[in-house]
Design an enzyme around this catalytic site. Structure first.
Site, mmCIF file in Angstrom:
data_model
loop_
_atom_site.group_PDB
_atom_site.id
_atom_site.type_symbol
_atom_site.label_atom_id
_atom_site.label_comp_id
_atom_site.label_asym_id
_atom_site.label_seq_id
_atom_site.Cartn_x
_atom_site.Cartn_y
_atom_site.Cartn_z
ATOM 1 N N HIS A 269 37.850 46.689 37.950
ATOM 2 C CA HIS A 269 38.172 46.548 36.527
ATOM 3 C C HIS A 269 37.306 47.424 35.642
ATOM 4 C CE1 HIS A 269 34.977 43.589 35.230
ATOM 5 N NE2 HIS A 269 35.080 43.126 36.460
ATOM 6 N N ASP A 281 28.985 45.210 36.575
ATOM 7 C CA ASP A 281 30.238 44.446 36.454
ATOM 8 C C ASP A 281 31.125 45.018 35.361
ATOM 9 O OD1 ASP A 281 32.205 42.556 36.466
ATOM 10 O OD2 ASP A 281 30.977 40.968 35.593
ATOM 11 N N GLU A 313 39.969 42.170 32.879
ATOM 12 C CA GLU A 313 39.684 41.234 33.983
ATOM 13 C C GLU A 313 38.873 40.061 33.466
ATOM 14 O OE1 GLU A 313 37.369 39.635 37.525
ATOM 15 O OE2 GLU A 313 36.705 40.310 35.569
ATOM 16 N N GLU A 314 37.962 40.357 32.535
ATOM 17 C CA GLU A 314 37.043 39.326 32.045
ATOM 18 C C GLU A 314 37.756 38.260 31.210
ATOM 19 O OE1 GLU A 314 34.293 39.100 33.299
ATOM 20 O OE2 GLU A 314 33.380 41.037 33.705
ATOM 21 N N ASP A 342 34.554 44.785 42.888
ATOM 22 C CA ASP A 342 34.039 44.182 41.656
ATOM 23 C C ASP A 342 32.589 43.755 41.887
ATOM 24 O OD1 ASP A 342 33.673 43.005 39.227
ATOM 25 O OD2 ASP A 342 35.173 41.424 39.475
ATOM 26 N N HIS A 440 26.801 39.363 33.368
ATOM 27 C CA HIS A 440 27.459 39.033 32.092
ATOM 28 C C HIS A 440 26.474 38.993 30.924
ATOM 29 C CE1 HIS A 440 31.489 37.279 33.769
ATOM 30 N NE2 HIS A 440 31.283 38.556 34.044
HETATM 31 ZN ZN LIG Z 1 32.521 39.776 34.928
HETATM 32 ZN ZN LIG Z 2 33.829 41.829 37.403
#
Ligand SMILES: [Zn+2]
Ligand SMILES: [Zn+2]
Length: 506
Positions: A269, A281, A313-314, A342, A440
């Site tokens: 992603h 990420d 994706e998130e 990922d 994140h």
């Molecule tokens: Zn993520």
């Molecule tokens: Zn991810």
């Protein structure tokens, strides 16, 4: 993905006939057949320095949008352009942008209250999809957990509803507060800590309208309940937020050569969470695959290779789901397998493989997923690296592929999970700490990657792609429609999943 029309195929055939070797030297260069791709040759071209250039580019892009590359931002659009431009420049792929609209949401929330004549400013968090607004009103305690309309006393009308977390989703509590006429709402945690963010789920819902809302820690929430019980408390909820439809795009790139009835696919992603630049990420997965795609054109492939760079994706696998569900049955069955990348450069990494054979987590993927896991496993063994299985639960962009019955696999270096002593013995790093302490968060930048693991994993993907581009032996080719009902995870559940992590909505 559109199937090339017969006319297009015919015209490209004509072009290649016209472009065949001739004496004129200002035309296209004479085309010599490319040798078939070999894993070791492709891997040799995958350089640490090139991966880091991509990571630098992503960090620069993140600066366009306050340090993040969330879908719907300028920064994310720049990432999409970067990928498309580089792939187009090779001339080796048919590329496509699949553009669609999705609800963008970004905001912050504040809560203050006047208690015994003194103003208190709280540490608060905003809920995704929470509406903007400023509300000054008295705070009213909601009974029980605020999951049914009767929990809301009449005096909630025009007030700030104070609701305890638990039992039902945040969105229901806030909608019921709206239905009861509350002007705003505060949800406090059912344990001491802060709520840690969360989503209300997309509006609108039948139970009622959302109102401006903030969350409080359990400690602050319980103290506030005591203050309200002792006397009237005036509070102020201030939410600054944007909730609007925005266009966003997946990037698809398919080799011009190779058999399009047996497509070998890999994806990652392109978006980050709003909290940070998302370089592990999933800059690591997307850029690892991009780098493979940029080196591949020296060779030919027997089976076509297609790269998918997924948006949003998130927000719950939105881009990959959008693409997979747009395919016809015939297009779906032309995909032999899917590899997902990922998070492949976590600073306190493990070499985890999706457990396609179900040996460790008891969830078996579509037939052929076991073969993919074993291929990665034996590759890592051959280069002297131990690997271990990780849950194959559909919580990244391979989820929609599993639902479509497409054999899938992938590599993952870990997110918020904690490294065990055994794993630290295998791979080094720090036991008792998260695989990615910046998961994140704003710290998910270039400086916090493990570049060694990134290179190793990129090479492992290159090995799998080169191997399957030559032969799909061991991967069953069946009618994918026959396995559609074998869902690993419900659509609704997956809407609240991302990056091996469940969205907090309860
Ligand atoms: Zn993520
Ligand atoms: Zn991810």
């Amino acid at each position: 993905m559109k199937v090339a029309s017969p006319l297009l195929l015919l015209s490209s055939l004509l072009v290649s006939v016209l472009a065949s070797p001739g004496p004129i030297n200002n035309g296209p260069r004479p085309s010599r057949p490319l040798p078939p791709v070999q894993s070791n040759q492709l891997r040799r071209l995958l350089l640490r320095s090139n991966l880091l250039k991509h990571a630098d580019a992503l960090e620069e892009q993140a600066k366009l949008s306050d340090g993040n590359r969330a879908f719907g931002t300028k920064a994310h659009n720049a990432t999409v352009d970067y990928i498309k431009r580089k792939l187009d420049a090779t001339g080796y792929y048919d590329t496509e942008l699949q553009t669609f609209e999705y609800l963008f949401s970004e905001g912050t929330a504040n809560f203050t209250a006047v208690i015994a004549g003194a103003q208190k400013n709280y540490d608060t968090e905003w809920f995704t999809y929470g509406p903007a607004g400023t509300v000054e009103a008295k705070v009213v305690i909601v009974n029980e957990l605020g999951c049914v309309a009767t929990n809301f006393p009449a005096e909630v009308k025009g007030s700030i509803a104070l609701i305890k977390r638990g039992s039902c989703e945040f969105g229901l509590k806030i909608a019921l507060a709206g239905a009861a006429g509350a002007a705003g709402a505060v949800i406090y945690n059912n344990v001491d800590a802060p709520v840690g963010g969360g989503t209300l789920g997309q509006p609108s819902r039948p139970e009622g309208p959302y109102v401006p809302a903030a969350s409080l820690s359990g400690i602050d929430g319980n103290a506030l309940v005591a203050s309200v019980a002792a006397g009237e408390v005036k509070g102020k909820v201030f939410v600054d937020a944007i909730n609007e439809m925005r266009y966003t795009s997946n990037v698809l790139a398919t080799t011009k050569g190779g058999d399009k009835n047996h497509i070998v696919m890999a994806g990652g992603h392109t978006d980050s969470v709003p909290a940070g630049p998302g370089i592990n990420d999933d800059g690591s997965g997307a850029m690892g695959l991009l780098e493979i795609a940029l080196r591949l054109p020296k060779w030919s492939v027997r089976n076509a290779i297609r790269f998918g760079f997924w948006t949003a994706e998130e927000y719950g696998l939105v881009g990959s789901e959008h693409w997979v569900t747009s395919l016809t049955a015939e297009q779906t069955s032309s995909i032999a397998l899917y590899l997902n990348a990922d998070m492949i450069a976590s600073p306190n990494f493990g070499y985890f493989l999706y457990d396609g054979d179900g040996s460790a987590f008891n969830v078996t993927g579509p037939a052929g997923s076991d073969h993919i896991e074993h291929l990665f496993e034996s590759y890592f063994t051959s280069v002297g690296i131990r690997s271990a299985p990780t849950a194959f639960d559909g919580r990244s962009d391979y989820g929609p592929f599993l639902d479509a019955g497409i054999p899938s696999g992938g590599i993952f270096t870990g997110a918020e999970g904690i490294k065990t002593a055994q794993e630290a013995e295998w791979w080094g790093g720090r036991a008792g700490q998260a695989y990615d302490p910046n998961y994140h968060l704003a710290g998910d930048g270039r400086v916090n990657l493990d570049v060694g693991a990134w290179v190793q994993n990129t090479k492992a993907f290159a090995h799998a792609l080169a191997t399957y581009a030559n032969s799909l032996e061991g991967i069953p080719r069946m009618n994918k429609r026959g396995v559609l009902e074998k869902k690993q995870i419900s659509h609704d559940k997956r809407r609240h999943a991302a990056c091996n992590h469940e969205f907090s909505e309860i």
